[in-house]
Every structure is written in structure tokens, then in C-alpha cells.
Design a protein around this motif. Structure first.
Motif, PDB file in Angstrom:
ATOM      1  N   GLU A 155     -18.794   9.094   7.860  1.00 49.24           N
ATOM      2  CA  GLU A 155     -19.850   8.506   8.308  1.00 49.24           C
ATOM      3  C   GLU A 155     -19.129   6.859   8.482  1.00 49.24           C
ATOM      4  N   ILE A 156     -17.943   7.150   8.969  1.00 45.58           N
ATOM      5  CA  ILE A 156     -17.640   5.524   8.891  1.00 45.58           C
ATOM      6  C   ILE A 156     -17.977   4.634  10.076  1.00 45.58           C
ATOM      7  N   GLY A 157     -18.155   3.627   9.457  1.00 53.38           N
ATOM      8  CA  GLY A 157     -19.403   2.620   9.988  1.00 53.38           C
ATOM      9  C   GLY A 157     -18.305   1.849  11.288  1.00 53.38           C
ATOM     10  N   LEU A 158     -19.196   0.321  11.199  1.00 55.31           N
ATOM     11  CA  LEU A 158     -18.930  -0.646  11.569  1.00 55.31           C
ATOM     12  C   LEU A 158     -18.162  -1.785  10.228  1.00 55.31           C
ATOM     13  N   GLY A 159     -16.660  -1.992  10.498  1.00 54.93           N
ATOM     14  CA  GLY A 159     -16.101  -2.922   9.427  1.00 54.93           C
ATOM     15  C   GLY A 159     -16.404  -2.338   7.938  1.00 54.93           C
ATOM     16  N   ASP A 160     -16.098  -0.808   8.311  1.00 57.08           N
ATOM     17  CA  ASP A 160     -15.988  -0.420   7.034  1.00 57.08           C
ATOM     18  C   ASP A 160     -13.915  -1.081   6.363  1.00 57.08           C
ATOM     19  N   SER A 161     -13.933  -0.602   5.307  1.00 55.25           N
ATOM     20  CA  SER A 161     -12.911  -0.531   4.656  1.00 55.25           C
ATOM     21  C   SER A 161     -12.046   1.415   4.200  1.00 55.25           C
ATOM     22  N   VAL A 162     -11.778   1.528   5.163  1.00 52.95           N
ATOM     23  CA  VAL A 162     -10.858   3.428   4.495  1.00 52.95           C
ATOM     24  C   VAL A 162      -9.378   3.423   4.230  1.00 52.95           C
ATOM     25  N   ASP A 212     -10.366  -6.698  -2.899  1.00 47.90           N
ATOM     26  CA  ASP A 212     -10.303  -7.898  -3.885  1.00 47.90           C
ATOM     27  C   ASP A 212     -11.427  -6.791  -5.153  1.00 47.90           C
ATOM     28  N   GLY A 213     -11.092  -5.599  -5.689  1.00 46.94           N
ATOM     29  CA  GLY A 213     -11.269  -5.149  -7.038  1.00 46.94           C
ATOM     30  C   GLY A 213     -12.311  -3.917  -6.492  1.00 46.94           C
ATOM     31  N   GLU A 214     -13.028  -4.559  -5.136  1.00 39.48           N
ATOM     32  CA  GLU A 214     -14.232  -3.616  -4.444  1.00 39.48           C
ATOM     33  C   GLU A 214     -13.903  -1.605  -5.030  1.00 39.48           C
ATOM     34  N   GLY A 215     -13.428  -1.701  -4.628  1.00 40.76           N
ATOM     35  CA  GLY A 215     -13.222  -0.081  -3.540  1.00 40.76           C
ATOM     36  C   GLY A 215     -13.829  -0.235  -1.945  1.00 40.76           C
ATOM     37  N   VAL A 216     -12.540   0.776  -1.850  1.00 41.00           N
ATOM     38  CA  VAL A 216     -12.690   1.362  -0.699  1.00 41.00           C
ATOM     39  C   VAL A 216     -14.162   1.603   0.002  1.00 41.00           C
ATOM     40  N   ASP A 217     -14.616   1.608   1.176  1.00 42.04           N
ATOM     41  CA  ASP A 217     -16.268   2.206   1.736  1.00 42.04           C
ATOM     42  C   ASP A 217     -15.656   3.636   0.832  1.00 42.04           C
ATOM     43  N   VAL A 226     -10.420   5.210  -6.721  1.00 35.73           N
ATOM     44  CA  VAL A 226     -10.187   4.335  -5.831  1.00 35.73           C
ATOM     45  C   VAL A 226     -11.570   3.668  -4.986  1.00 35.73           C
ATOM     46  N   VAL A 227     -12.492   4.435  -4.509  1.00 40.71           N
ATOM     47  CA  VAL A 227     -13.331   4.158  -3.705  1.00 40.71           C
ATOM     48  C   VAL A 227     -14.613   3.340  -4.968  1.00 40.71           C
TER      49      VAL A 227
END
Ligand SMILES: NC(=O)c1ccc[n+]([C@@H]2O[C@H](COP(=O)([O-])OP(=O)(O)OC[C@H]3O[C@@H](n4cnc5c(N)ncnc54)[C@H](O)[C@@H]3O)[C@@H](O)[C@H]2O)c1
Ligand SMILES: C[C@@H](O)[C@H](N)C(=O)O
Length: 343
Positions: A161-168, A230-235, A253-254
Motif C-alpha cells: 500500500e505504498i502511497g504518495l511521499g512514502d519512504s521505502v 531522521d530517526g523516524e523509521g521508514v514507512d 527499521v520500520v
């Protein structure tokens, strides 16, 4: 017609077989291009993948495209001269999963180059017309053959469900990982981090549009993702390596509420996963198996130039040199070998 059979591990034999006649719902296709997949190489080397064992001579190759030369009496919409990409799995159409539209999960699917079903290293293939997709003039059979691995990538992108702006984070820069990078970009991903352990593949991934790359043999994946987000983890993590350490790291890492999507098949039966982390971070942890309803979109993406599959091809060789092509495809820096069939 001329075919190449795998008769025992490491042995291809060039043989003649009768040219098939198309059944009423089939097209007869003169095969032009066939990509070499990792599973073809695995059958070539080991004669089996898990419970699928090559017991009788088997024709490999399931990433194929060619020209229609004859059509069955019940076929509409395709005619001799049309170029088509062949979707390699024809499901039963009647089981619960087929009726639910999840035909990639049909237990009775006939899938090319999976014992006992033959594949496409043959001059002609008779194939269900519903699974033959016309290629527009601007899409070559060379690119059309790669609708197959592109379909694996499109299905995974949908499952994640990859969407607009996602970090992968895409782990593994083999053909599947490379095409996943393309597919998630086409779906609107904002940034794509690619990991591998082979430097030349990471260089290719960067040339291919990865936002950043990480060599997991030399750097910590956790540190690289932390820096990238920035420490958040990827979408989303899309796992396309089959390497156990990657899956072990994926839940770390997610981001909270993110998705881990597994395409890669591991040689290990069991891999330790932090299940409490799946609960605590409320992760979607999913598998992705082959593909369904992707070919029309794959052809359309190629026609519009929204994805580029040509860049993953390292070499092209005729079917008369199939052994050499397979040996070359096994070299560590090769991503995709392509075989030409016919004149
Ligand atoms: N689920 C499906 O429907 C489906 C379909 C096709 C392929 N597959 C599987 O997907 C995976 C990818 O397929 P492929 O053809 O690209 O395979 P591949 O072997 O060509 O590519 C795998 C890549 O992962 C890299 N790698 C190895 N260890 C790594 C690590 N620790 N971290 C990051 N990268 C690492 C390798 O160097 C290689 O570049 C395989 O496991 C394959 O069996 C699954
Ligand atoms: C989907 C296809 O590319 C994969 N090699 C399989 O046999 O499942």
C-alpha cells in the motif's frame, strides 16, 4: 520445433518436439525474448526448488514475449502478427481463491517452468489467450518479457500500500529489488533507500533512481535508516533479498504503524522475528506471492515510459547458447540475462 530441456542439474539438451496446435481458447506464439529468472537458475543448478523437483525433462523460462502466429477458434481480440507478453501462470478459475479474484493463490495454477509444467525456451508456446497481453508498437518483446518480474514488483507495491511521499527501504538490488524501486516510485513514493551487499549493484541502484543506498555488509542498516528518516523509521520495508539478517532487522527499521512486506524467499526454514515488536509498533507484516491483475498495468507503465525495465538487462544471447547464458547469469554482478529465440 526446437526446444531446450533441462535433463539433469547443469545439463541442457537441444531437442525437437512437435509444434503445438492452439486449443480453441489459446494463441500460438512464436517466442522472441525470454528473461532468465533466479528460479530458472536454481532449477538449472540444483534440479529442484523445495518440493518442486525436476523429474522429467523440463523446459525452463517464464519471463516471455513473442508474436502470435495462430489463434484458436474461440479467441477474440488477438490475431496473427500481434506481439504479446505471456503471463506465465494460468489458474484453474474455479477454486475459492480464483472466485475471490486472488488467482495468484490458486493451488492448481499451471505455472511455466515449474515442474511438471514446461516454460518458454521453445520456438513456439500455445497459451491461454486470456493470459496473453498485446504489446503496443512502442513496447518491444524484450521489454515485454520483463512484464513478469515487473508484475512481482507491482503486486508487492500494492500489497505494501505504498502511497504518495512514502519512504521505502528496498532490501536487495537484484532484478526484483530494482523493479520494486521503479514500481514504488511510479506509485508516488517520496524516497527510496536500497540495500545490498554487492557494491556494483548499489551503484546500479543509484543510477536507477534510488535516493540513497547502503552496503549492508559494511554499514549498519539501522544506522543508515535512522539517518535517512531522521530517526523516524521508514514507512515501509520491501524485502527482496531472501537474506535472513534483513528480516530480523526489518521490524527495527520500520516506523511505528508501518509495513514490512516480504517478497524474498529464504533458504532458511525459520528466521527469528521480534513478534512483540510487531504488536507494539502495530506493524503490518505481509507476504507477496507472484502477482494478479498486473499485466495490463505493466504494459501501460512501459508504454508511458513510467518505468524502465531495459536498464536491468546486462546481456542478450541466443537460445543456441543457453548454457553459456545461464553460466553468465550466475555471475554475482549480473542482474538480468535475456535470451533471444527464433531468427
Ligand atoms: N514472492 C514472489 O513471488 C517472488 C517472485 C520472484 C522472486 N522472489 C524471491 O525474491 C528474492 C529476490 O529475487 P531476485 O531475482 O531479485 O534475487 P537475486 O538473488 O538476484 O537478488 C537478491 C539480492 O539480494 C542481495 N543480498 C544478499 N544478502 C543481502 C543482505 N544481507 N542485505 C541486502 N541485500 C542482500 C544480493 O546481493 C542480491 O543482489 C529472492 O529471494 C527470490 O527467490 C519471490
Ligand atoms: C513469480 C516467479 O517469478 C517466481 N520465480 C516463481 O516461480 O514463483
Amino acid at each position: 520445433m526446437h526446444v531446450v530441456e533441462l535433463t539433469e542439474p547443469g545439463v541442457f539438451e537441444h531437442r525437437e518436439r512437435p509444434r503445438p496446435d492452439p486449443a480453441p481458447d489459446e494463441v500460438l506464439v512464436a517466442v522472441k525474448h525470454v528473461g532468465i529468472c533466479g528460479s530458472d537458475v536454481h532449477y538449472y543448478e540444483h534440479g529442484r526448488i523445495g518440493d518442486y523437483v525436476v523429474e522429467d525433462p523440463l523446459i525452463l523460462g517464464h519471463e516471455s514475449a513473442g508474436e502470435v502466429v495462430d489463434v484458436g477458434s474461440a479467441v477474440n481480440g488477438l490475431e496473427p502478427g500481434d506481439e504479446v507478453a505471456l503471463e506465465p501462470g494460468v489458474p484453474c478459475g474455479e477454486c475459492a481463491r480464483c472466485r475471490a479474484g486472488e488467482y495468484n493463490l490458486c493451488p492448481d495454477v499451471e505455472f511455466m517452468a515449474t515442474p511438471p509444467d514446461d516454460g518458454a525456451f521453445a520456438e513456439y508456446v500455445a497459451w491461454d489467450a486470456d493470459f496473453a497481453y498485446r504489446l503496443p508498437e512502442t513496447v518491444s518483446t524484450r521489454a515485454g518479457a520483463l512484464c513478469e518480474p515487473l508484475s512481482v514488483a507491482l503486486h508487492a507495491t500494492r500489497r505494501a500500500e505504498i502511497g504518495l511521499g512514502d519512504s521505502v527501504l528496498v532490501t536487495g538490488a537484484g532484478p526484483i529489488g530494482m523493479l520494486v524501486s521503479e514500481a514504488v516510485r511510479a506509485a508516488g513514493a517520496g524516497s527510496v533507500l536500497v540495500s545490498d551487499v554487492v557494491e556494483s549493484k548499489l551503484e546500479r541502484a543509484e543510477a536507477y533512481g534510488a535516493t540513497a543506498t547502503v552496503n549492508a555488509a559494511e554499514e549498519s542498516l539501522e544506522d543508515a535508516v535512522a539517518e535517512f528518516t531522521d530517526g523516524e523509521g521508514v514507512d515501509a520495508v520491501i524485502e527482496a533479498s531472501g537474506a535472513p539478517p534483513v528480516l530480523e532487522a526489518a521490524t527495527d527499521v520500520v516506523r511505528r504503524g508501518g509495513t514490512v512486506l516480504c517478497i524474498g524467499l529464504s533458504a532458511e526454514d525459520e528466521i527469528p522475528i521480534e513478534t512483540n515488536e510487531i504488536v507494539d509498533k502495530e506493524l503490518d507484516f505481509r507476504g507477496s506471492f507472484r502477482f494478479r491483475n498486473t499485466y495490463d498495468d505493466a504494459v501501460s507503465l512501459l508504454e508511458r515510459g513510467a518505468v524502465d525495465v531495459e536498464k536491468i538487462i546486462d546481456f542478450e544471447m541466443p537460445m543456441s547458447r543457453l548454457t553459456e547464458a545461464f553460466e553468465r547469469a550466475m555471475e554475482p554482478d549480473v542482474v538480468k540475462g535475456m535470451v533471444t529465440v527464433g531468427e
